[in-house]
Design a protein around this motif. Structure first.
Motif, PDB file in Angstrom:
ATOM      1  N   LEU A 296       0.797  -1.234   0.000  1.00  0.00           N
ATOM      2  CA  LEU A 296       0.000   0.000   0.000  1.00  0.00           C
ATOM      3  C   LEU A 296       0.828   1.282   0.000  1.00  0.00           C
ATOM      4  N   ARG A 297       2.142   1.156   0.185  1.00  0.00           N
ATOM      5  CA  ARG A 297       2.989   2.361   0.120  1.00  0.00           C
ATOM      6  C   ARG A 297       3.830   2.378  -1.148  1.00  0.00           C
ATOM      7  N   ASP A 298       3.502   1.490  -2.101  1.00  0.00           N
ATOM      8  CA  ASP A 298       4.210   1.487  -3.390  1.00  0.00           C
ATOM      9  C   ASP A 298       4.041   2.839  -4.079  1.00  0.00           C
ATOM     10  N   SER A 299       5.033   3.184  -4.933  1.00  0.00           N
ATOM     11  CA  SER A 299       5.028   4.540  -5.490  1.00  0.00           C
ATOM     12  C   SER A 299       3.818   4.829  -6.381  1.00  0.00           C
ATOM     13  N   GLU A 300       3.320   3.824  -7.131  1.00  0.00           N
ATOM     14  CA  GLU A 300       2.171   4.155  -8.001  1.00  0.00           C
ATOM     15  C   GLU A 300       0.916   4.405  -7.173  1.00  0.00           C
ATOM     16  N   VAL A 301       0.802   3.725  -6.027  1.00  0.00           N
ATOM     17  CA  VAL A 301      -0.339   3.981  -5.139  1.00  0.00           C
ATOM     18  C   VAL A 301      -0.188   5.380  -4.544  1.00  0.00           C
ATOM     19  N   GLU A 302       1.005   5.666  -4.057  1.00  0.00           N
ATOM     20  CA  GLU A 302       1.319   6.982  -3.467  1.00  0.00           C
ATOM     21  C   GLU A 302       0.973   8.112  -4.458  1.00  0.00           C
ATOM     22  N   ALA A 303       1.301   7.894  -5.727  1.00  0.00           N
ATOM     23  CA  ALA A 303       1.103   8.940  -6.735  1.00  0.00           C
ATOM     24  C   ALA A 303      -0.375   9.161  -7.057  1.00  0.00           C
ATOM     25  N   LYS A 304      -1.200   8.107  -6.937  1.00  0.00           N
ATOM     26  CA  LYS A 304      -2.584   8.216  -7.418  1.00  0.00           C
ATOM     27  C   LYS A 304      -3.636   8.317  -6.320  1.00  0.00           C
TER      28      LYS A 304
ATOM     29  N   ALA B 258       8.916  16.181   5.396  1.00  0.00           N
ATOM     30  CA  ALA B 258       9.701  15.586   4.303  1.00  0.00           C
ATOM     31  C   ALA B 258      10.928  14.871   4.857  1.00  0.00           C
ATOM     32  N   LYS B 259      11.533  15.477   5.866  1.00  0.00           N
ATOM     33  CA  LYS B 259      12.730  14.879   6.456  1.00  0.00           C
ATOM     34  C   LYS B 259      12.376  13.534   7.113  1.00  0.00           C
ATOM     35  N   ARG B 260      11.284  13.540   7.879  1.00  0.00           N
ATOM     36  CA  ARG B 260      10.883  12.297   8.564  1.00  0.00           C
ATOM     37  C   ARG B 260      10.516  11.216   7.546  1.00  0.00           C
ATOM     38  N   ARG B 261       9.761  11.583   6.505  1.00  0.00           N
ATOM     39  CA  ARG B 261       9.354  10.586   5.511  1.00  0.00           C
ATOM     40  C   ARG B 261      10.580  10.057   4.773  1.00  0.00           C
ATOM     41  N   GLY B 262      11.524  10.968   4.453  1.00  0.00           N
ATOM     42  CA  GLY B 262      12.762  10.557   3.782  1.00  0.00           C
ATOM     43  C   GLY B 262      13.525   9.558   4.642  1.00  0.00           C
TER      44      GLY B 262
ATOM     45  N   GLN C  13      12.239   7.555   6.916  1.00  0.00           N
ATOM     46  CA  GLN C  13      11.473   6.293   6.970  1.00  0.00           C
ATOM     47  C   GLN C  13      11.723   5.439   5.741  1.00  0.00           C
ATOM     48  N   THR C  14      11.803   6.087   4.558  1.00  0.00           N
ATOM     49  CA  THR C  14      11.926   5.315   3.321  1.00  0.00           C
ATOM     50  C   THR C  14      13.384   5.069   2.965  1.00  0.00           C
TER      51      THR C  14
ATOM     52  N   ASP D 223      18.012  11.672  -0.453  1.00  0.00           N
ATOM     53  CA  ASP D 223      17.655  13.031  -0.035  1.00  0.00           C
ATOM     54  C   ASP D 223      16.135  13.093   0.036  1.00  0.00           C
ATOM     55  N   ASP D 224      15.618  14.178   0.634  1.00  0.00           N
ATOM     56  CA  ASP D 224      14.171  14.182   0.861  1.00  0.00           C
ATOM     57  C   ASP D 224      13.398  14.953  -0.216  1.00  0.00           C
ATOM     58  N   ALA D 225      14.043  15.207  -1.387  1.00  0.00           N
ATOM     59  CA  ALA D 225      13.373  15.991  -2.435  1.00  0.00           C
ATOM     60  C   ALA D 225      12.104  15.296  -2.935  1.00  0.00           C
ATOM     61  N   GLN D 226      12.208  13.975  -3.159  1.00  0.00           N
ATOM     62  CA  GLN D 226      11.048  13.247  -3.678  1.00  0.00           C
ATOM     63  C   GLN D 226       9.924  13.248  -2.628  1.00  0.00           C
ATOM     64  N   ALA D 227      10.292  13.016  -1.364  1.00  0.00           N
ATOM     65  CA  ALA D 227       9.296  12.998  -0.288  1.00  0.00           C
ATOM     66  C   ALA D 227       8.602  14.352  -0.212  1.00  0.00           C
ATOM     67  N   ARG D 228       9.379  15.426  -0.313  1.00  0.00           N
ATOM     68  CA  ARG D 228       8.819  16.772  -0.229  1.00  0.00           C
ATOM     69  C   ARG D 228       7.815  17.010  -1.374  1.00  0.00           C
ATOM     70  N   HIS D 229       8.206  16.551  -2.575  1.00  0.00           N
ATOM     71  CA  HIS D 229       7.355  16.727  -3.749  1.00  0.00           C
ATOM     72  C   HIS D 229       6.023  15.972  -3.556  1.00  0.00           C
ATOM     73  N   ASP D 230       6.121  14.691  -3.108  1.00  0.00           N
ATOM     74  CA  ASP D 230       4.908  13.867  -2.929  1.00  0.00           C
ATOM     75  C   ASP D 230       3.987  14.457  -1.866  1.00  0.00           C
ATOM     76  N   ILE D 231       4.607  14.890  -0.755  1.00  0.00           N
ATOM     77  CA  ILE D 231       3.825  15.416   0.364  1.00  0.00           C
ATOM     78  C   ILE D 231       3.097  16.685  -0.054  1.00  0.00           C
ATOM     79  N   SER D 232       3.809  17.550  -0.745  1.00  0.00           N
ATOM     80  CA  SER D 232       3.206  18.830  -1.077  1.00  0.00           C
ATOM     81  C   SER D 232       2.079  18.655  -2.105  1.00  0.00           C
ATOM     82  N   ARG D 233       2.264  17.705  -3.058  1.00  0.00           N
ATOM     83  CA  ARG D 233       1.209  17.473  -4.046  1.00  0.00           C
ATOM     84  C   ARG D 233      -0.021  16.864  -3.371  1.00  0.00           C
TER      85      ARG D 233
END
Ligand code: DC
Length: 223
Positions: free
Chosen positions: A93-101, A157-161, A163-164, A168-178
């Protein structure tokens, strides 16, 4: 505030992506001997099921019908688990395609109605904590304790980065903000605190401090 040994139930925990709802909810459930239902996993499970059969979020009618017919087995426990057709899909359930959609599918009113009705049935008469976006406002507006966790986008973003295990936490920041943008601007049940929710800004708090605070509120809620 009155304090007593019997913690209030149900407890609603809402907040934006990666604000610590699940970690805090799980820890609180363990300490109080409550079950924990992470409702985000239900929207994620719906998303995974829809993606598997190629159902687009651009087709809300078909998604609504699918949600009403879908047989998900949701198992609240100290951790929430979900089975789809007998398969334990929790780890998917935390796979990237699920996360994105997931935010797109969870903005569909009929999908939400189906999930909310299962969530209320699971909460009925139980000693339980529900975590999500609309628990205090829509799912359980009568809950005696509603917590709304926030933290700066940087902290989340830092915490999610971490965890995964990302470099760096750039991707986490992008996902969280979207996700925050879609979740808080949707027409039905947008992310927002209930008027009587207790806001906890966890930006400068350790996890142990947040859990202690939440425990104190659970034992000393207005009753
Ligand atoms: O809590 P989470 O990040 O795992 O939630 C995933 C998505 O599910 C989130 O981006 C929005 C949706 N969600 C929702 O709309 N309502 C809830 N009660 C819980 C989650």
């Amino acid at each position: 505030m009155r304090c007593n040994d019997r913690p209030s139930s149900p407890i609603a925990i809402d907040g934006p992506a990666a604000s610590g709802k699940s970690t805090v909810g799980e820890a609180l459930a363990k300490q109080l001997g409550f079950a924990f239902l992470d409702t985000g996993l239900m929207y994620r499970a719906f998303t995974l099921a829809a993606l598997r059969i190629g159902l687009s979020a651009e087709d809300p009618d078909a998604c609504g019908k699918f949600a009403e017919e879908l047989s998900l087995r949701v198992i609240p426990g100290t951790r929430t688990r979900i089975e789809l057709g007998g398969e334990d899909i929790t780890e998917r359930l935390r796979d990237s395609e699920v996360e994105a959609k997931v935010s797109r599918y969870s903005a569909i009113p009929r999908v939400r109605a189906a999930m909310v009705s299962s969530q209320r049935a699971l909460a009925q008469g139980a000693q339980i904590i529900l975590a999500g976006r609309d628990i205090g406002t829509v799912v359980l507006p009568g809950a005696p304790l509603k917590l709304f966790l926030t933290a700066s986008e940087d902290a989340r973003a830092k915490r999610r980065g971490e965890q995964t295990g990302a470099e760096d936490d750039a991707q986490a920041r992008h996902d969280i903000s979207r996700r925050d943008r879609v979740d808080s601007t949707r027409t039905v049940s947008p992310l927002k605190p209930a008027p009587d929710a207790i806001l906890i800004d966890t930006t400068h708090l350790s996890l142990a401090e947040v859990i202690d605070l939440a425990l104190e509120y659970a034992r000393c809620a207005r009753s």
